[in-house]
Enzyme design. Structure first.
Site, PDB file in Angstrom:
ATOM      1  N   LYS A  34       0.828  -1.216   0.000  1.00 58.54           N
ATOM      2  CA  LYS A  34       0.000   0.000   0.000  1.00 58.54           C
ATOM      3  C   LYS A  34       0.862   1.266   0.000  1.00 58.54           C
ATOM      4  O   LYS A  34       0.404   2.346  -0.325  1.00 58.54           O
ATOM      5  CB  LYS A  34      -0.938  -0.014   1.218  1.00 58.54           C
ATOM      6  CG  LYS A  34      -1.974  -1.144   1.163  1.00 58.54           C
ATOM      7  CD  LYS A  34      -3.059  -0.965   2.222  1.00 58.54           C
ATOM      8  CE  LYS A  34      -2.623  -1.411   3.588  1.00 58.54           C
ATOM      9  NZ  LYS A  34      -2.598  -2.888   3.769  1.00 58.54           N
TER      10      LYS A  34
ATOM     11  N   PHE B 155      12.243  -6.292   4.179  1.00 64.03           N
ATOM     12  CA  PHE B 155      13.139  -7.144   4.980  1.00 64.03           C
ATOM     13  C   PHE B 155      12.341  -7.926   6.026  1.00 64.03           C
ATOM     14  O   PHE B 155      12.501  -9.142   6.183  1.00 64.03           O
ATOM     15  CB  PHE B 155      14.210  -6.249   5.632  1.00 64.03           C
ATOM     16  CG  PHE B 155      14.880  -6.819   6.867  1.00 64.03           C
ATOM     17  CD1 PHE B 155      15.543  -8.042   6.829  1.00 64.03           C
ATOM     18  CD2 PHE B 155      14.860  -6.113   8.064  1.00 64.03           C
ATOM     19  CE1 PHE B 155      16.177  -8.555   7.969  1.00 64.03           C
ATOM     20  CE2 PHE B 155      15.485  -6.621   9.201  1.00 64.03           C
ATOM     21  CZ  PHE B 155      16.138  -7.843   9.156  1.00 64.03           C
TER      22      PHE B 155
ATOM     23  N   ASP C 172       9.762 -12.840   7.755  1.00 64.42           N
ATOM     24  CA  ASP C 172       8.584 -13.264   8.515  1.00 64.42           C
ATOM     25  C   ASP C 172       7.833 -14.385   7.790  1.00 64.42           C
ATOM     26  O   ASP C 172       7.397 -15.362   8.402  1.00 64.42           O
ATOM     27  CB  ASP C 172       7.663 -12.057   8.737  1.00 64.42           C
ATOM     28  CG  ASP C 172       6.488 -12.364   9.660  1.00 64.42           C
ATOM     29  OD1 ASP C 172       6.731 -12.841  10.783  1.00 64.42           O
ATOM     30  OD2 ASP C 172       5.334 -12.140   9.261  1.00 64.42           O
TER      31      ASP C 172
ATOM     32  N   ASP D 274       7.070 -17.995   9.319  1.00 65.29           N
ATOM     33  CA  ASP D 274       5.677 -18.456   9.469  1.00 65.29           C
ATOM     34  C   ASP D 274       5.296 -19.514   8.443  1.00 65.29           C
ATOM     35  O   ASP D 274       4.193 -20.040   8.475  1.00 65.29           O
ATOM     36  CB  ASP D 274       4.703 -17.277   9.299  1.00 65.29           C
ATOM     37  CG  ASP D 274       4.728 -16.333  10.483  1.00 65.29           C
ATOM     38  OD1 ASP D 274       5.344 -16.682  11.500  1.00 65.29           O
ATOM     39  OD2 ASP D 274       4.144 -15.235  10.383  1.00 65.29           O
TER      40      ASP D 274
ATOM     41  N   ARG E  80       1.639 -13.468  -0.208  1.00 67.34           N
ATOM     42  CA  ARG E  80       1.844 -12.126   0.326  1.00 67.34           C
ATOM     43  C   ARG E  80       1.485 -11.158  -0.793  1.00 67.34           C
ATOM     44  O   ARG E  80       1.970 -11.302  -1.915  1.00 67.34           O
ATOM     45  CB  ARG E  80       3.304 -11.975   0.759  1.00 67.34           C
ATOM     46  CG  ARG E  80       3.799 -10.580   0.999  1.00 67.34           C
ATOM     47  CD  ARG E  80       3.368 -10.003   2.311  1.00 67.34           C
ATOM     48  NE  ARG E  80       3.842 -10.747   3.463  1.00 67.34           N
ATOM     49  CZ  ARG E  80       3.407 -10.497   4.708  1.00 67.34           C
ATOM     50  NH1 ARG E  80       2.503  -9.568   4.910  1.00 67.34           N
ATOM     51  NH2 ARG E  80       3.855 -11.203   5.735  1.00 67.34           N
TER      52      ARG E  80
ATOM     53  N   ASP F  81       5.869 -12.485  19.553  1.00 70.90           N
ATOM     54  CA  ASP F  81       4.827 -13.069  18.708  1.00 70.90           C
ATOM     55  C   ASP F  81       5.140 -14.535  18.388  1.00 70.90           C
ATOM     56  O   ASP F  81       4.281 -15.415  18.502  1.00 70.90           O
ATOM     57  CB  ASP F  81       4.711 -12.254  17.415  1.00 70.90           C
ATOM     58  CG  ASP F  81       3.445 -12.579  16.629  1.00 70.90           C
ATOM     59  OD1 ASP F  81       2.502 -13.134  17.226  1.00 70.90           O
ATOM     60  OD2 ASP F  81       3.396 -12.286  15.430  1.00 70.90           O
TER      61      ASP F  81
ATOM     62  N   LYS G  29       6.033  -4.749  17.453  1.00 73.46           N
ATOM     63  CA  LYS G  29       6.134  -5.339  16.116  1.00 73.46           C
ATOM     64  C   LYS G  29       5.590  -4.422  15.014  1.00 73.46           C
ATOM     65  O   LYS G  29       6.013  -4.502  13.871  1.00 73.46           O
ATOM     66  CB  LYS G  29       5.387  -6.683  16.090  1.00 73.46           C
ATOM     67  CG  LYS G  29       5.667  -7.489  14.826  1.00 73.46           C
ATOM     68  CD  LYS G  29       5.001  -8.842  14.840  1.00 73.46           C
ATOM     69  CE  LYS G  29       5.098  -9.502  13.473  1.00 73.46           C
ATOM     70  NZ  LYS G  29       4.513 -10.825  13.426  1.00 73.46           N
TER      71      LYS G  29
ATOM     72  N   PHE H 107      -4.626   1.050  15.127  1.00 69.29           N
ATOM     73  CA  PHE H 107      -4.599   0.560  13.750  1.00 69.29           C
ATOM     74  C   PHE H 107      -4.552  -0.974  13.719  1.00 69.29           C
ATOM     75  O   PHE H 107      -5.271  -1.619  12.961  1.00 69.29           O
ATOM     76  CB  PHE H 107      -3.372   1.146  13.034  1.00 69.29           C
ATOM     77  CG  PHE H 107      -3.141   0.587  11.659  1.00 69.29           C
ATOM     78  CD1 PHE H 107      -3.793   1.117  10.557  1.00 69.29           C
ATOM     79  CD2 PHE H 107      -2.243  -0.464  11.449  1.00 69.29           C
ATOM     80  CE1 PHE H 107      -3.574   0.605   9.282  1.00 69.29           C
ATOM     81  CE2 PHE H 107      -2.025  -0.976  10.179  1.00 69.29           C
ATOM     82  CZ  PHE H 107      -2.689  -0.444   9.093  1.00 69.29           C
TER      83      PHE H 107
ATOM     84  N   ASP I 157      -7.145  -3.864  12.367  1.00 64.64           N
ATOM     85  CA  ASP I 157      -6.718  -4.925  11.453  1.00 64.64           C
ATOM     86  C   ASP I 157      -7.188  -6.293  11.948  1.00 64.64           C
ATOM     87  O   ASP I 157      -7.697  -7.107  11.180  1.00 64.64           O
ATOM     88  CB  ASP I 157      -5.181  -4.929  11.382  1.00 64.64           C
ATOM     89  CG  ASP I 157      -4.697  -4.779   9.956  1.00 64.64           C
ATOM     90  OD1 ASP I 157      -5.380  -4.119   9.158  1.00 64.64           O
ATOM     91  OD2 ASP I 157      -3.626  -5.329   9.640  1.00 64.64           O
ATOM     92  N   ASP I 158      -6.978  -6.529  13.247  1.00 67.44           N
ATOM     93  CA  ASP I 158      -7.390  -7.801  13.861  1.00 67.44           C
ATOM     94  C   ASP I 158      -8.900  -7.984  13.745  1.00 67.44           C
ATOM     95  O   ASP I 158      -9.390  -9.074  13.451  1.00 67.44           O
ATOM     96  CB  ASP I 158      -6.999  -7.830  15.344  1.00 67.44           C
ATOM     97  CG  ASP I 158      -5.493  -7.962  15.558  1.00 67.44           C
ATOM     98  OD1 ASP I 158      -4.746  -8.080  14.563  1.00 67.44           O
ATOM     99  OD2 ASP I 158      -5.067  -7.946  16.725  1.00 67.44           O
TER     100      ASP I 158
END
Length: 358
Positions: free
Chosen positions: A48, A88, A93, A97, A102, A164, A190, A235, A239-240
């Site tokens: 974005k 990065f 990540d 994960d 992505r 996390d 994070k 924010f 998102d969650d």
């Protein structure tokens, strides 16, 4: 907005070519040059770009006038340094994960022939930041401030990533490790530092705003942090919540926090308000890789009142952040005759995200 984005994107070609030219000047073989170009093109410009463009917006608001071409270029280069930092983080990540996609395309490490080479690619994305800072800002009086800011922010983001990873591993569900406080720590470290504080702090250094060590209450960088960290927290909670309640058409992706065992705001609110019976259902179904279990968790979220609790949280956060913004004097914070920290910088952030639906 599209024009603004286009102008910002045009600077990416400039920095990419500079990085590739420097790489080639070390006698790197053509195959390596092609690889580096592909890594930069694939991982850096696709998002974005909110973080990067926020540097330019913030510099313009603080200057109180349109930027000259040189000022714009400098602000945009710093914006792209944040986008390199983001790249990065995301490349590494996704590998940690074992993510699949992505930005609507396969994760970089899943591209044919990439695999664990992505680890080195992520290092090169990070180091590109410091090469660009040296090339474009070495002669500036705030050069060391920029270096320290990127180093400190990266380190803090890695603190958050560690919490996390050990709190919510995808393959081992243990809801006793979750709490709203743990969630807050993950979010602040994070996400909030590099997504909200970093763009504004960079802009402040560029326009010549200096830290004040004599009184923390009037230190513009502390004041900015006091506003931007709660803003970043708000924010991420949005998102969650959107991951649970938003539709794929609305948010541009399928929400996976429940099946991925994420330490999300929603599960923590549910755990904090669940009856013993409801908690058993959550323990049994959260983080399970099947749609039936996910459906049961979502039903419980509605039963416990997560949407209503989010609405109350959103209103409360908005009022609290407005209150923090209003601690900055109307004429700005700073000495007369110098560029001051202004409320508009923070209002522009808040206006972009308040009640957003994607």
């Amino acid at each position: 907005m599209a024009q603004k984005r286009q102008k910002f994107e045009s600077v990416f070609a400039v920095i990419r070519d500079e990085l590739l030219e420097n790489f080639a000047s070390h006698g790197m073989p053509q195959e390596a040059q092609d690889w580096y170009r592909r890594s930069l093109d694939y991982n850096v410009p696709g998002g974005k770009l909110n973080r990067g463009m926020s540097v330019v917006d913030s510099v313009e608001i603080l200057q109180g006038r349109p930027l000259t071409d040189d000022e714009y270029l400098k602000a945009a280069i710093l914006g792209w340094c944040i986008e390199l930092l983001q790249a990065f983080f995301l490349v590494s990540d996704d590998l940690m994960d074992q993510s699949i996609t992505r930005r609507d395309q396969p994760c970089w490490y899943r591209k044919e022939g990439v695999g664990y080479i992505a680890i080195n690619d992520s290092f090169m994305l990070e180091m590109a930041i410091y090469w660009l800072l040296k090339k474009h800002f070495k002669s500036e009086p705030y050069y060391v401030d920029l270096l320290e800011l990127f180093h400190d922010t990266t380190y803090k983001t890695e603190f958050g990533q560690l919490i996390d990873l050990i709190t919510a591993p995808e393959d081992h569900v243990d809801l006793s490790k979750f709490s709203l406080e743990k969630h807050r720590l993950i979010v602040v470290y994070k996400t909030a530092f590099y997504s909200f504080y970093l763009p504004v702090a960079l802009a402040m250094h560029v326009v010549g705003i200096h830290p004040s060590s004599s009184d923390p209450a009037s230190d513009p960088f502390q004041v900015a942090s006091n506003i931007l960290i709660p803003l970043g927290e708000y924010f991420q909670v949005q998102d969650d919540y959107l991951d649970f309640a938003g539709t794929p058409e609305q948010i541009g992706k399928i929400g996976t926090d429940i099946i991925d065992n994420k330490c999300s705001w929603c599960i923590n609110v549910a755990l904090a308000n669940a009856t013993p019976e409801q908690r058993v259902v959550l323990e049994k179904n959260y983080g399970q890789k099947n749609p039936e279990a996910e459906k049961k968790v979502k039903e419980l979220y509605y039963e416990i009142g997560v949407p209503e609790k989010f609405k109350a949280y959103e209103e409360d956060s908005y009022k609290r952040i407005i209150g923090l913004i209003e601690t900055i004097p109307e004429g700005g914070l700073g000495k007369d005759g110098e560029i001051k920290l202004r409320r508009e910088v923070f209002k522009s952030f808040l206006d972009k995200i308040y009640k957003r639906k994607k």
